[in-house]
Structures are given as structure tokens and as C-alpha cells.
Design a protein around this motif. Structure first.
Motif, PDB file in Angstrom:
ATOM      1  N   SER A  45      32.625  78.075 -24.314  1.00  0.00           N
ATOM      2  CA  SER A  45      33.868  78.388 -23.952  1.00  0.00           C
ATOM      3  C   SER A  45      35.200  78.145 -24.981  1.00  0.00           C
ATOM      4  O   SER A  45      34.754  76.837 -25.680  1.00  0.00           O
ATOM      5  CB  SER A  45      34.029  77.952 -22.506  1.00  0.00           C
ATOM      6  N   HIS A  56      32.658  83.255 -22.892  1.00  0.00           N
ATOM      7  CA  HIS A  56      33.592  83.556 -23.936  1.00  0.00           C
ATOM      8  C   HIS A  56      32.799  83.845 -25.210  1.00  0.00           C
ATOM      9  O   HIS A  56      33.113  84.950 -25.477  1.00  0.00           O
ATOM     10  CB  HIS A  56      34.476  82.185 -24.330  1.00  0.00           C
ATOM     11  N   LEU A  65      41.698  86.290 -26.959  1.00  0.00           N
ATOM     12  CA  LEU A  65      40.394  85.688 -27.212  1.00  0.00           C
ATOM     13  C   LEU A  65      39.456  86.272 -28.014  1.00  0.00           C
ATOM     14  O   LEU A  65      38.832  85.923 -28.824  1.00  0.00           O
ATOM     15  CB  LEU A  65      39.539  85.544 -25.980  1.00  0.00           C
ATOM     16  N   CYS A 106      33.031  87.627 -24.953  1.00  0.00           N
ATOM     17  CA  CYS A 106      33.365  88.133 -23.428  1.00  0.00           C
ATOM     18  C   CYS A 106      32.331  88.885 -22.591  1.00  0.00           C
ATOM     19  O   CYS A 106      32.627  89.798 -21.730  1.00  0.00           O
ATOM     20  CB  CYS A 106      34.655  88.657 -23.356  1.00  0.00           C
TER      21      CYS A 106
END
Length: 123
Positions: free
Chosen positions: A13, A110, A31, A106
Motif C-alpha cells: 500500500s 495498491h 495513485l 489497483c
């Protein structure tokens, strides 16, 4: 002698971002950009190509399926937890030229970092 191949997977993450089940599309895209920028600085043997799910060609999709690399939106638990919100935006797959190092962006985490090699002598 008995081990054909080895695969090691780890989920990571990124600080400052909500988990994939609660992140907004805006922040998921940020992200994705952060992760793909970092992937450009990998050592030469790990350098490769990022394939965003958004706009992926059918040929690329077919190849990633044949390689057993492509993740899909078919997990009922992840679906019930809103893990597929805004599918497929902000998601993708990176792999090096040798297809021994992958990063899923993702999916459930993550980043899902995957290392693969032939045999069982882990290096």
C-alpha cells in the motif's frame, strides 16, 4: 528436481491513499500515475512496459490472458466491497521484458508485486 517454477507475490500500500475499496476515481488515477512513474526508475533487468486496463487492445488482453497475467473484475467478495468501483480506470499491469517481474496496479491492493522464475532456487 521437482519444482517447475516459483512465484512470490506481495501486496503493498502507498501512504496517503485510501485502500482500493474506498478510493475515489480521482485519487486512483493519481495513485496509478505515482506507481507508473516509480516503475520507470527500476534497474535494467526489471524495466518493462505498463499496460493500463483502460483502452487495452484486444490483442494485448489476449496475450496477457495467455501469459496468465491479467486480473479481472470477477471476484464476488471484492465486488461486494466496492473494489471494482470505476472499473477499469486507474488499473493496469506492468511486466519486464522477460516476464519474470510483474506489478498489478489497483487490483486488490495498491500494488501486487509478483516475481517468477523457473525452478525452486529462489534468488
Amino acid at each position: 528436481k521437482y519444482i517447475v517454477s516459483t512465484r512470490i507475490r506481495v501486496g503493498r500500500s502507498i501512504e496517503g491513499f485510501n485502500f482500493p475499496t474506498t478510493i475515489t476515481k480521482h485519487y486512483r488515477l493519481k495513485l496509478e500515475t505515482k506507481i507508473t512513474s516509480a516503475l520507470k526508475d527500476l534497474p535494467e533487468d526489471l524495466q518493462g512496459t505498463y499496460f493500463p486496463l483502460t483502452g487495452m487492445t484486444s490483442e494485448t488482453q489476449r496475450q496477457l490472458i495467455e501469459d496468465h497475467f491479467l486480473f479481472k473484475d470477477d471476484d464476488s467478495v471484492l465486488r461486494d466491497a466496492f473494489g471494482y468501483r470505476d472499473w477499469p480506470s486507474g488499473r493496469g499491469i506492468f511486466h519486464n521484458a522477460n516476464k519474470t517481474f510483474l506489478v498489478w496496479v489497483c487490483e486488490e491492493d495498491h500494488m501486487r508485486i509478483i516475481s517468477m522464475q523457473k525452478g525452486g532456487d529462489i534468488k
